[in-house]
Design a protein around this motif. Structure first.
Motif: not given
Lengths: 651, 651
Positions: B66-70, B116-121, B135-138, B406-413
């Motif tokens: 897995h790559h990236g944030f939860v 379905l949650d790739t981080y946990y899977q 861990d943000h699954e929901m 240009p784009w954030f690693g944490c790309a929420c916005c």
């Protein structure tokens, strides 16, 4: 020597001052005993210091690990120096007994090679001088050298001086430019100025040479702090190294190439004070020019109106020009003390009263604010504005506390204020061959040889609350000399009379001193009257945190508003440009202060306020009575808001 | 249902607006393709997202960790929701193909139990639902549910809806008050409002019940986050647990006992939006009262004049009442979006225009500032003042950047702005049985059944630059209904004519809407003219960071000064209380803005400035021409100072 004048030694000055004498007495009666108890871990409820225990352990008289910071030893040094200053003004057998006891212990803890540092002796035996960047061995040594000089000058007892000379000799062997010597210098400057003091007392030139080496080697390539790091790695040491910029240690460039005050503020001003001494002793004009540049940068770009310096909480450091946040100020008490001491050196060299102006600004404001009125609690951090509701609510605003603390685990400031207060008389007067300078207006008696006679002055004043100063002259014989009276930078109307005859002060003023040359006779009386109106101070327009604001100053004293007198939401308060003040000395307020009252304040008219957070409307204003108190006296009542800078209502 | 009206769905609204349509087009033409490339790690120079790769790995089609944030999965969800909104306004085969491809991949990655949650899977197989606090699954699930609803509504394709219903069913089994269920809720609210959307589309009441459970269980004792932590410890998990206050997660008290907006701002407003939905659906007046209290606290105590919220950089959080620092503002773009969405829900329930006023304040200012004019770069943090010289010089001031990234690693916005812009039409209008509400003035066509007829309105306007709005009515037959036109809170003079006949708007205004009830005929024309003078906004006197300052606003647009137009040291600038402005639309400036010029600015007279840092003198002032630009358009030219609040020169 470059210096135009010398400070009259503390022993020749006796304070008799309604403002300062009680504070000196507090140091002797309260602070010194309290700190001695603290050094001995006998203060209930306080963090243990471990200082004396460390020396006992190093002497093999106690089985204990080192306790505290790497600079824990310096707490004893500052205490001992304070004791020395107190004893210079009057011997005290009981106090000397405590000090001698501590000195004997130091002697037993000292290694045969002269080395003395309990942290290394207990924690890292055999590794001494391997991390001078971080571990403060020479910083501690410097403070002990200062203490040794002070104690010797007070008592004539040679023991502590011998201990420190042996240590200084050892340091002079280890460090220097020669073959087999380490080309290093301490991460925390202090020893530079201390070695000069030791030289001036002992006349031993090697101390001066070592100090000069430390001042000049600092910041040169290859960077010594990197060299020693590599050496530690090669030796297999694995301790974590904090990454800090070289500028934190003022090691980013050789001192002659430094043009602004950078890094940890206390380190900076201690170094610059040492460099000033070296420039003086070696008559080094290029070093002096560098020091002047650093001073001007400090006081014209990086100093609070309170005389505080080091605006950044991060690393207790200088930040950059005109960056002087009020609420997030750091302005450490020790840095103010360092600035005061540095200014005192420049004053002797240049004989210009502007240095004393800055000393005075610091002394009565951002330095004195570091200690509570009862002498029992201390501020590290001296903000210019406080909004208590923010405390603990925003995790991103550290630093400021609302109450002085009784004693710090990292106890640099409390003993530093104590030694400053104890030695205050030593800053008040200077002399040259036939000149006697009054630098600070403090009720006192001074005795000094000048113009070939022994001259005594008695200064009487209610300064800083009143601008009237009476000076009476006593001398065995009529003597021609110049009495130089500082005309403070804040003063626009300096009147002076000799034996009732007015003089034209303006025409006598040179370098900020009113210089009265005449043949003085026993019983001559000088009367000074400095007009002391309340003034509204405005900052340079680049100082954005003070934009549109004024600070209230009267004489050398900077004032503030406190919630206790003025209610909350001090940012809403405005002060008229043409405000008039009614002031008087209030003996029962805050230990006796001259408080300032005005009816020319303004606040938002409460009836105009609605729930709206934003509205296209003008809020009405209503007059508000305001009460200003001296900044140094803030936080001696209930916790609450405080501000130095107040919004100006332009008239 | 409590709600007085419903939003007219996006599909029934077509924007034709000189301000917003190009921005929507940008989303379709630039942002969606760019983000798709980013999700697929094909943007040169950008931090890899890993999002699609994570799904491939979870589907067993790629051998990768897995790559990236939860919460990495949610980037795909927001992208897919944006696509759904775009497609609701016009199908696009190529775009649907990309989306279907992603949906197919999601289907293959989904577990047989619906999870379905790739981080946990990938990272923690078998440990799902063991750390819902962090861990943000929901949270991910919620965003996918929103996406599924949007995509289904656009295309009628059931696949992604099926995937998410299966996931929602699974969550409904795992979480709840029943025997064997976990009494937990997600550390990052989002699923609460998403489940309501899923319920509203599918009619499946268990989704609503689960959402209600999440809303009401949160903050109850015993604290679930502590329970699961103990369970993890008991199971031998050893991961580091970040200590955060329960209030960070809005779990410090049950929602009915929360009276102020606390903690992480995005979490807070997402939760409050979900709670509003639950209050609405269950006609829960006590919950509604709690939500209203939270709204009022947010917009009357804790919101910037730009509509930004969450003032504290530490934890991206609300701090406390009236604590709205300009320079250290956090004011995350996502929080502004959340506030906008929450306000939209309250607007439907209460039918009061004040909610739309706040939506509009946020939309045109602190939300839109999050995206550059070219749509290619983004701000997380939206300060109200910037002093670039501070960047990197004070380690204690983090947060603000001078340039959009240009784009954030944490790309929420970035994807959050995209979905907001793509769905903007859905916020413009609301309807009830025989009422049609115009909430936002945006050039557009809307079609809605009202009063028994299919009514179409065409709205033409140069809003926000001009206050004139033309609305033409088309209807198959004469129909009696109420046309409710929002009278914005900023507007003091709202004129309206129907077929050329002036109406008395004031007497027709209810709850901030001018309600025109009549029998409408095809071809009827409504002309609105909202006076749009430049206004100086002042803040509540407790908002200390705005004390003595004004913000410039015209219509819904808040302005700022930028260094590019006005030089540096903007704190030195003053604006007269009675300043007059010359404004015009400048098509070539910043993508076309109405800029405001005034000669009624003031600066310190340069000749008055000396080297003195502090002086008892008044600096002369000199008039200065100032140019204000819309705040949202700042930082689209060279880096430099910016300020929204400007010192007022009182006249």
């Amino acid at each position: 020597m470059l210096r135009k004048m010398n400070a009259v030694p503390i022993a020749q000055v006796r304070l008799q001052d309604s403002f300062w004498s009680p504070r000196q007495q507090l140091v002797k009666d309260v602070v010194i005993p309290y700190q001695w108890e603290a050094l001995n871990d006998r203060v209930p409820g306080a963090e243990p210091s471990g200082t004396i225990a460390n020396f006992k352990a190093a002497a093999g008289e106690l089985d204990a690990a080192h306790h505290g910071f790497v600079f824990q030893d310096s707490d004893l040094a500052k205490w001992l120096e304070t004791v020395g200053f107190v004893l210079q003004q009057g011997r005290d057998e009981a106090l000397e007994q405590l000090a001698d006891e501590a000195i004997d212990l130091m002697g037993r803890a000292q290694q045969s090679d002269g080395y003395l540092d309990t942290y290394y002796q207990l924690q890292k035996p055999g590794k001494q001088w391997t991390n001078v960047r971080d571990d403060h061995e020479m910083y501690n040594a410097g403070h002990f050298m200062e203490a040794a000089v002070a104690y010797y000058e007070a008592t004539g007892k040679p023991k502590v001086l011998d201990i420190l000379c042996r240590f200084a000799d050892h340091i002079g062997e280890v460090f220097g430019p020669g073959e087999g010597q380490k080309p290093g210098y301490c991460g925390h400057p202090e020893i530079e100025l201390a070695l000069v003091k030791l030289y001036r007392l002992t006349g031993k030139e090697s101390y001066l040479a070592t100090s000069k080496f430390f001042v000049e080697e600092r910041g040169r390539e290859p960077q010594y702090f990197n060299i020693e790091l590599e050496e530690r790695k090669a030796a297999g040491y694995t301790e974590r190294v904090e990454t800090r910029k070289q500028s934190y240690f003022q090691a980013h460039a050789p001192i002659r190439e430094q043009h602004s005050a950078e890094g940890h503020a206390v380190r900076a001003v201690y170094l610059f004070a040492g460099a000033t001494d070296i420039a003086d002793e070696y008559e080094d004009e290029s070093l002096m020019a560098a020091v002047r540049t650093l001073w001007n940068n400090t006081v014209k770009r990086r100093m609070y109106v309170t005389g505080g310096i080091g605006s950044s909480d991060a690393y207790e450091a200088f930040s950059f020009d005109y960056d002087l946040p009020n609420e997030r100020a750091y302005a450490e008490t020790c840095a103010a003390i360092g600035l005061f001491n540095w200014g005192h050196r420049l004053l002797q060299i240049e004989g210009r009263a502007e240095y004393a102006d800055t000393m005075e600004r610091t002394l009565y404001n951002g330095l004195l604010s570091g200690i509570s009125l009862d002498g029992r609690s201390y501020f590290y951090v001296n903000p210019l504005e406080v909004w208590p509701v923010i405390s603990g609510k925003r995790d991103d605003i550290p630093g400021a506390t609302l109450r002085r603390q009784p004693w710090f685990g990292c106890a640099c400031c409390p003993p530093n204020i104590a030694r400053l207060l104890a030695s205050l008389g030593g800053y008040a007067y200077s002399f040259a061959d036939d000149e006697l300078y009054v630098n600070l207006y403090i009720g006192s008696e001074v005795v000094q040889a000048v113009g070939g006679s022994r001259v005594a002055l008695t200064q009487s004043t209610q300064y800083p609350w009143e601008g009237a100063v009476g000076i009476s002259v006593r001398t065995d014989k009529a003597t021609e000399f110049t009495l130089a009276l500082r005309s403070p930078g804040w003063c626009r109307d300096f009147a002076v009379k000799v034996n009732g005859e007015p003089l034209d002060a303006a025409s006598l003023t040179k370098n900020g001193y009113v210089k009265i040359r005449r043949t003085w006779n026993d019983g001559d009386v000088v009367e000074v009257d400095m007009a002391m109106p309340v003034e509204l101070i405005r900052a340079h327009p680049e100082l954005r945190e003070a934009a549109g604001k004024v600070a209230v100053q009267r004489g050398p004293v900077v004032y503030c508003l406190e919630e206790a007198d003025n209610g909350s939401n001090l940012r809403d308060v405005q002060l008229s440009s043409d405000a008039s003040f009614q002031g008087r000395f209030e003996p029962k307020l805050l230990g006796g202060v001259y408080a300032l009252n005005t009816g020319d304040g303004w606040r938002t008219e409460p009836s105009a306020v609605t729930e709206d957070l934003y509205a296209a409307k003008r809020y009405g204003k209503t007059p508000a009575a305001l009460r200003f108190i001296p900044y140094y006296a803030w936080a001696n009542r209930s916790e609450g808001e405080m501000t130095v800078w107040v919004r100006e209502r332009e008239r």
